[in-house]
Design a protein around this motif. Structure first.
Motif, PDB file in Angstrom:
ATOM      1  N   VAL A  11       0.869  -1.183   0.000  1.00  0.00           N
ATOM      2  CA  VAL A  11       0.000   0.000   0.000  1.00  0.00           C
ATOM      3  C   VAL A  11       0.901   1.227   0.000  1.00  0.00           C
ATOM      4  N   GLU A  12       0.925   1.914  -1.127  1.00  0.00           N
ATOM      5  CA  GLU A  12       1.827   3.055  -1.321  1.00  0.00           C
ATOM      6  C   GLU A  12       1.187   4.003  -2.331  1.00  0.00           C
ATOM      7  N   ASP A  13       1.073   5.277  -1.973  1.00  0.00           N
ATOM      8  CA  ASP A  13       0.433   6.231  -2.865  1.00  0.00           C
ATOM      9  C   ASP A  13       1.356   6.752  -3.955  1.00  0.00           C
ATOM     10  N   ASP A  57       2.645   2.275   3.572  1.00  0.00           N
ATOM     11  CA  ASP A  57       3.176   3.598   3.878  1.00  0.00           C
ATOM     12  C   ASP A  57       2.338   4.156   5.022  1.00  0.00           C
ATOM     13  N   ILE A  58       2.928   4.982   5.858  1.00  0.00           N
ATOM     14  CA  ILE A  58       2.167   5.585   6.951  1.00  0.00           C
ATOM     15  C   ILE A  58       1.306   6.729   6.432  1.00  0.00           C
ATOM     16  N   ASN A  59       1.861   7.563   5.565  1.00  0.00           N
ATOM     17  CA  ASN A  59       1.131   8.714   5.038  1.00  0.00           C
ATOM     18  C   ASN A  59       0.411   8.329   3.751  1.00  0.00           C
ATOM     19  N   LEU A  60      -0.913   8.224   3.852  1.00  0.00           N
ATOM     20  CA  LEU A  60      -1.727   7.816   2.707  1.00  0.00           C
ATOM     21  C   LEU A  60      -2.786   8.888   2.427  1.00  0.00           C
ATOM     22  N   PRO A  61      -3.205   9.008   1.182  1.00  0.00           N
ATOM     23  CA  PRO A  61      -4.264   9.965   0.862  1.00  0.00           C
ATOM     24  C   PRO A  61      -5.638   9.436   1.281  1.00  0.00           C
ATOM     25  N   GLY A  62      -6.605  10.324   1.375  1.00  0.00           N
ATOM     26  CA  GLY A  62      -7.974   9.895   1.597  1.00  0.00           C
ATOM     27  C   GLY A  62      -8.426   9.893   3.040  1.00  0.00           C
ATOM     28  N   GLY A  63      -7.626  10.431   3.945  1.00  0.00           N
ATOM     29  CA  GLY A  63      -8.076  10.557   5.319  1.00  0.00           C
ATOM     30  C   GLY A  63      -7.657   9.447   6.266  1.00  0.00           C
TER      31      GLY A  63
END
Length: 141
Positions: A11-13, A57-63
């Motif tokens: 899971v990675e933006d 990833d810790i920082n993901l889009p979408g809230g």
């Protein structure tokens, strides 16, 4: 007869980081599924009970961040091994992590990711010989 091929969910933006990880881990013999945000990851997790581990990833889009995603994933699959990754943190706050999870600070090599994956899953790497020229060991994520 071929043994079980471990199935990973990445899971990675960032598209290029995700592509690099998916390709390199695939070259090491893992089957790799991918998602760009928490919503897609949870959908994939529900549809694929064969997933052995999630690297997020810790920082993901979408809230939803990687911590919230991991907690939700553990509701769906109790005990799912989780690896967090981040370029913004040098370590993950233990109180935010799910029990038994690991953290990798970016940038990291796909070889390091594979070693942490194998260690967390409690198995010796059985994904063939690592060939540095195929992995681009100087290539960092």
């Amino acid at each position: 007869m071929r043994g079980h091929q471990s199935v990973l969910l990445i899971v990675e933006d960032d598209f290029l980081v995700r592509l690099t990880l998916v390709d390199a881990l695939g070259d090491l013999g893992f089957e790799v599924l991918e998602a760009e945000d928490a919503r897609a990851a949870l959908s994939i997790l529900c549809d694929h009970p064969e997933i052995d581990l999630m690297l997020t990833d810790i920082n993901l889009p979408g809230g939803s961040d990687g911590f919230a995603l991991a907690r939700a994933a553990r509701v769906i699959r109790a005990g799912l091994p989780i690896i967090y990754a981040s370029g913004r943190y040098s370590r993950a706050e233990p109180k935010q992590q799910v029990p038994g999870s690991r953290f990798i600070a970016k940038p990291f090599t796909p070889t390091l990711a594979a070693a942490v994956i194998s260690d967390l899953m409690g198995a010796e790497p059985t994904h063939g010989q690592i060939r540095p020229e195929r992995l681009g060991l100087d290539r960092r994520i």
